[in-house]
Design a protein around this motif. Structure first.
Motif, short mmCIF file in Angstrom:
data_model
loop_
_atom_site.label_atom_id
_atom_site.label_comp_id
_atom_site.label_asym_id
_atom_site.label_seq_id
_atom_site.Cartn_x
_atom_site.Cartn_y
_atom_site.Cartn_z
N ARG A 1 0.83 -1.22 0.00
CA ARG A 1 0.00 0.00 0.00
C ARG A 1 0.86 1.27 0.00
O ARG A 1 0.56 2.23 -0.70
CB ARG A 1 -0.94 -0.01 1.19
N ASP A 2 1.94 1.26 0.79
CA ASP A 2 2.79 2.46 0.82
C ASP A 2 3.40 2.72 -0.55
O ASP A 2 3.46 3.87 -1.00
CB ASP A 2 3.90 2.27 1.86
N TYR A 3 3.87 1.64 -1.20
CA TYR A 3 4.44 1.82 -2.54
C TYR A 3 3.38 2.35 -3.50
O TYR A 3 3.65 3.27 -4.29
CB TYR A 3 5.01 0.50 -3.06
N TRP A 4 2.17 1.81 -3.42
CA TRP A 4 1.11 2.23 -4.34
C TRP A 4 0.79 3.71 -4.17
O TRP A 4 0.72 4.46 -5.15
CB TRP A 4 -0.15 1.38 -4.09
N HIS A 5 0.61 4.16 -2.93
CA HIS A 5 0.29 5.57 -2.70
C HIS A 5 1.44 6.48 -3.11
O HIS A 5 1.23 7.56 -3.66
CB HIS A 5 -0.05 5.79 -1.22
N ARG A 6 2.67 6.04 -2.85
CA ARG A 6 3.83 6.86 -3.19
C ARG A 6 3.99 7.02 -4.69
O ARG A 6 4.31 8.09 -5.20
CB ARG A 6 5.08 6.22 -2.59
N THR A 7 3.73 5.94 -5.44
CA THR A 7 3.95 5.94 -6.88
C THR A 7 2.75 6.46 -7.65
O THR A 7 2.89 7.11 -8.69
CB THR A 7 4.30 4.53 -7.36
N ALA A 8 1.55 6.18 -7.13
CA ALA A 8 0.34 6.54 -7.86
C ALA A 8 0.17 8.04 -8.01
O ALA A 8 -0.49 8.52 -8.94
CB ALA A 8 -0.89 5.96 -7.16
N ILE B 1 -6.57 13.76 -12.51
CA ILE B 1 -6.04 12.53 -13.10
C ILE B 1 -4.52 12.63 -13.10
O ILE B 1 -3.95 13.55 -13.71
CB ILE B 1 -6.55 12.32 -14.54
N HIS B 2 -3.86 11.68 -12.43
CA HIS B 2 -2.39 11.70 -12.38
C HIS B 2 -1.83 11.33 -13.75
O HIS B 2 -2.26 10.35 -14.37
CB HIS B 2 -1.88 10.72 -11.31
N LEU B 3 -0.88 12.11 -14.24
CA LEU B 3 -0.38 11.93 -15.60
C LEU B 3 0.57 10.74 -15.73
O LEU B 3 0.89 10.33 -16.84
CB LEU B 3 0.35 13.21 -16.05
N GLY B 4 1.01 10.20 -14.60
CA GLY B 4 1.88 9.03 -14.66
C GLY B 4 1.11 7.73 -14.55
O GLY B 4 1.24 6.84 -15.38
N SER B 5 0.28 7.62 -13.52
CA SER B 5 -0.44 6.37 -13.26
C SER B 5 -1.83 6.33 -13.85
O SER B 5 -2.43 5.26 -14.00
CB SER B 5 -0.55 6.15 -11.74
#
Length: 810
Positions: A692-699, A745-749
């Protein structure tokens, strides 16, 4: 065991007693000699121990009974000992085997255990081949059924299986009088029976069976001189030998399916027989055999139809004259997935190029098949009263029909009955052209990692006028120069004076040299200007070029020296990541919960084969100990190596050419950007806390180079769209104003947050959501995803999907 046991004649009581008499006593003699098996089993055969040498002095009858005793042990023991050598050692030299011995040993084998070491069949095979045809006649049905079972057995080890198949097949042939050896072209695949049924007379011609048997005896990719001398003798003795060789190989090229291991070995020998002929027809056939043997089913792309044949044929083809070898090997270099065959193809191309004075890249360039198309990418063929046209449309080949110049919607029904063969040839041509188009797209994109320069006339003929490569070359940016220092970029333009490059100012440029444009060579202003020009002209490039990401060496990478950690510590959806790696031409072993399966290294060649990039990744275990599937992998270092002849030497990242570095890092960024769990719109509902931490950090994290280019593309596309007044482009997000709520909308994820409380909104968009909007490239699925989500959210009051409505209401 199989049904062959029911075909065995009954063994009379006197014969049984005669066979079994003395077996127990012989077992007492031989068993002490088998005790060293525990010591010698893995290192060498027990028959090579000093203790075993005493058996050579035993009387023949004792050796016979001991062989029967060991056969009984090998068949009925609950522990699958490798007694193959023991049985053969005892049975060898015993010349008074009887029909009763064979019946008894077959009966024991049929009632006992059959292990993958094949020891249970060693003795029956050795006895059968020593009996007279009269003793074997009544056993022919059982031997035939047993032979078929052996041929179709994919669990028995290759060596024992081939050995017993040859011996039993030889005995069967003597019993039936069959000329062509049974162990050739057997029922283990569809190919063998097909050839036997279609060309039995050719195979049985005088001297031909002996020639074919010799071809099947080749155990290595390259035969020794003695084998070749015998081959030449067999070809001379058999008047129709060369004809038979060509006929079988022609049948293989028409078969186009995977063949049995034995057929593969046989075909390899035939390829060497064909290589003794130097005419153009032999070269053409060898090229077609090479292509067929190297081909693989779509669902098993790493398993060629005939790998042994492919490896031998590739090496032989590289030594032939003409265009067929170059064309065939170049096509295989782009399409073959099997590592062993691919390595041979690369080596063969390099050797062929060296002999003709070409680089590897130039070999592949000159070998692109035009399939008989004209400069417009078309080919017209008369089929009965109709005109059939094969034409390149976009990146696919299409087949259309007309009559009297009037186009038809489909294939005329009458042609399916009256011109079936011509239709098949046309459809095969369409498949071949489409395959060449796919391979060429990959090859041309790979040129972006090379510092290649072409003479102007060569560039025109290879990249603009060529009916296949021109499909891509005419939509790409190129640079031309007179002195090799000052370069002018432009798009290809044809006028009365031929091809020129039209620059940003519209003026034609034409120098003596041409190279492929890459944004790493251009200024920021020039790159932005070309992006605007590509959009303004409605040009769809075959791959990202004007909008291509650039990856430059960072201070952190200079400090680490030998590797890059830029894309380390990401969690990827493994199946998608592995599939994408393979689609981008990376070779990687599959991760799995077995010894050595927890780490993998994906590799790909860049810079025309002079450099190799390695992307390391590891398996991520699941929390369920009963789940052995691989769901996720974690990413690690990217390393580089320089080619040094047949070896690779690790190189510091600072020594890697900028084009090689940026292209390799772009691929790795693509793997992370597309398959990271942060790009999964449904991930937030899974509740897997350890990620979850990775997902929130990267998303919602900072944009990588790919996302930055995506942002620039959106900045140019959004003003042209109907939702332009409802969207605002920020640093990391695309803000969308709907009628019910506002969104980011996040432009990366591509993940969506609902304002003002940043509640997560899960939307899985349908494909093709951007309608008719022109996109300058087609290899960024996230761009289409973001645009389709923006279009939907701008009209959120029209959404009918209940899963989305529940989230909006909440």
């Amino acid at each position: 065991m199989g049904d062959w046991t029911r075909l065995l004649p009954a063994l009379s009581a006197p014969d049984r007693q005669r066979v079994e008499t003395g077996i127990a006593e012989a077992d007492v003699h031989v068993r002490p000699l088998l005790r060293p098996m525990d010591t010698y089993f893995w290192a060498t055969s027990v028959t090579r121990t000093p203790e075993w040498a005493a058996t050579k002095a035993w009387p023949g009858e004792l050796r016979r009974r001991a062989a029967l005793a060991v056969h009984l042990e090998a068949t009925t023991s609950s522990i699958p000992s490798a007694l193959n050598d023991v049985v053969r050692s005892l049975a060898d030299g015993v010349h008074d085997w009887t029909r009763a011995d064979l019946l008894w040993s077959l009966e024991v084998a049929g009632q006992g255990h059959g292990y993958d070491n094949g020891a249970h069949l060693e003795l029956p095979a050795m006895i059968a081949v020593r009996l007279a045809p009269a003793d074997l006649a009544a056993l022919a049905p059982a031997l035939s059924a047993l032979f078929d079972e052996i041929a179709e057995d994919y669990f028995m080890a290759a060596g024992p299986r081939r050995r017993v198949a040859m011996l039993i097949g030889e005995a069967l042939d003597r019993a039936t009088g069959r000329r062509v050896p049974s162990w050739l072209l057997h029922h283990g695949d569809e190919f063998g029976p097909l050839v036997r049924a279609g060309m039995g007379d050719v195979l049985a011609a005088p001297g031909v069976p002996e020639l074919l048997a010799h071809c099947a005896s080749l155990d290595k990719p390259a035969p020794p001189a003695k084998w070749l001398r015998v081959l030449d003798e067999r070809l001379t003795t058999a008047a129709d030998g060369a004809k038979a060789v060509r006929a079988v190989l022609e049948a293989f090229t028409a078969h186009r399916r995977r063949v049995h291991e034995d057929s593969d070995r046989f075909l390899r020998g035939l390829v060497w027989a064909l290589s003794r002929e130097s005419d153009e027809a032999a070269t053409d056939l060898l090229a077609r055999v090479t292509a067929t043997a190297s081909a693989a089913p779509r669902q098993a792309s790493g398993f060629p139809h005939a790998q042994r044949t492919a490896i031998a044929a590739v090496q032989l083809l590289a030594g032939r004259d003409g265009e067929a070898p170059v064309r065939t090997l170049a096509r295989l270099a782009a399409t073959v997935k099997n590592k062993a065959v691919r390595a041979r193809v690369q080596s063969a191309l390099a050797r062929l190029g060296a002999s003709r004075g070409w680089s590897l890249s130039e070999v592949m360039e000159l070998a692109v098949d035009d399939h008989g198309l004209d400069s417009t990418g078309s080919r017209l063929t008369e089929v009965g009263p109709y005109e059939a046209t094969v034409r390149v449309v976009g990146e696919k080949a299409r087949l259309t029909f007309a009559r009297g110049g009037v186009g038809l919607k489909g294939v005329p029904a009458v042609l399916k009955e009256t011109h079936a063969d011509e239709l098949k040839q046309l459809r095969d041509m369409v498949k071949g052209i489409s395959a060449t188009l796919t391979a060429e797209r990959q090859r041309v994109e790979a040129l972006l990692s090379e510092d290649r320069v072409w003479a102007y006339p060569d560039w025109v003929s290879r990249f603009l006028d060529h009916p296949i490569t021109g499909t891509y070359g005419r939509r790409l940016l190129w640079e031309t120069s007179t002195d090799g220092r000052d370069w002018s970029a432009g798009l290809p333009h044809e006028d009365g004076d031929g091809w020129t490059l039209a620059g940003l100012d519209g003026r034609p440029a034409r120098g003596e040299r041409v190279r492929l444009w890459h944004p790493i060579h251009a200024s920021v202003d020039e790159t932005l200007a070309w992006r605007e020009r590509v959009l303004a002209t409605g040009l769809t490039q075959p791959f990202k070029q004007a909008f291509r990401e650039v990856y430059l060496l960072t201070p952190a990478e200079e400090r680490t020296g030998s590797y890059s950690n830029r894309f380390a510590a990401h969690i990827l959806r493994y199946r998608q990541a592995n599939a994408l790696m393979r689609a981008r031409g990376w070779q990687a072993g599959y991760l799995g919960t077995w010894d050595g399966g927890y780490d993998s290294e994906a590799t790909k060649l860049f810079g025309g084969g002079a450099w190799r990039a390695s992307f390391h990744h590891q398996l991520v275990d699941t929390d369920d100990p009963r789940d052995y599937d691989v769901h996720y992998c974690s990413t690690d270092q990217v390393r580089f190596a320089r080619s040094d002849g047949a070896t690779w030497q690790p190189a510091p990242v600072a020594d890697v050419p900028p084009l090689v570095f940026t292209e390799a890092m772009r691929d790795v960024d693509l793997f992370v950007g597309v398959t990271s769990i942060a790009t999964d719109p449904q991930w937030a509902d899974r509740g897997e806390d350890r990620f979850r931490d990775y997902w929130h950090r990267t998303a919602v994290g900072a944009l990588n180079p790919s996302a930055q280019v995506r942002r620039d593309a959106l900045a140019r596309l959004l003003p042209r769209m109907a939702i332009a007044d409802r969207v605002t482009l920020a640093d990391r997000y695309l803000h969308v104003r709907g009628n019910l709520r506002s969104y980011r909308i996040h432009l990366g994820s591509g993940n969506i947050m609902m304002e003002p409380h940043d509640a997560y909104l899960c939307i899985v968009p349908a494909r093709g959501g951007t309608g008719r909007l022109h996109l300058p490239f087609e290899d960024d699925p996230m761009l289409s995803t973001i645009l389709s989500k923006a279009i939907m959210l701008a009209a959120d009051d029209t959404i009918t999907d209940p899963t989305v409505l529940r989230q909006l209401a909440a």
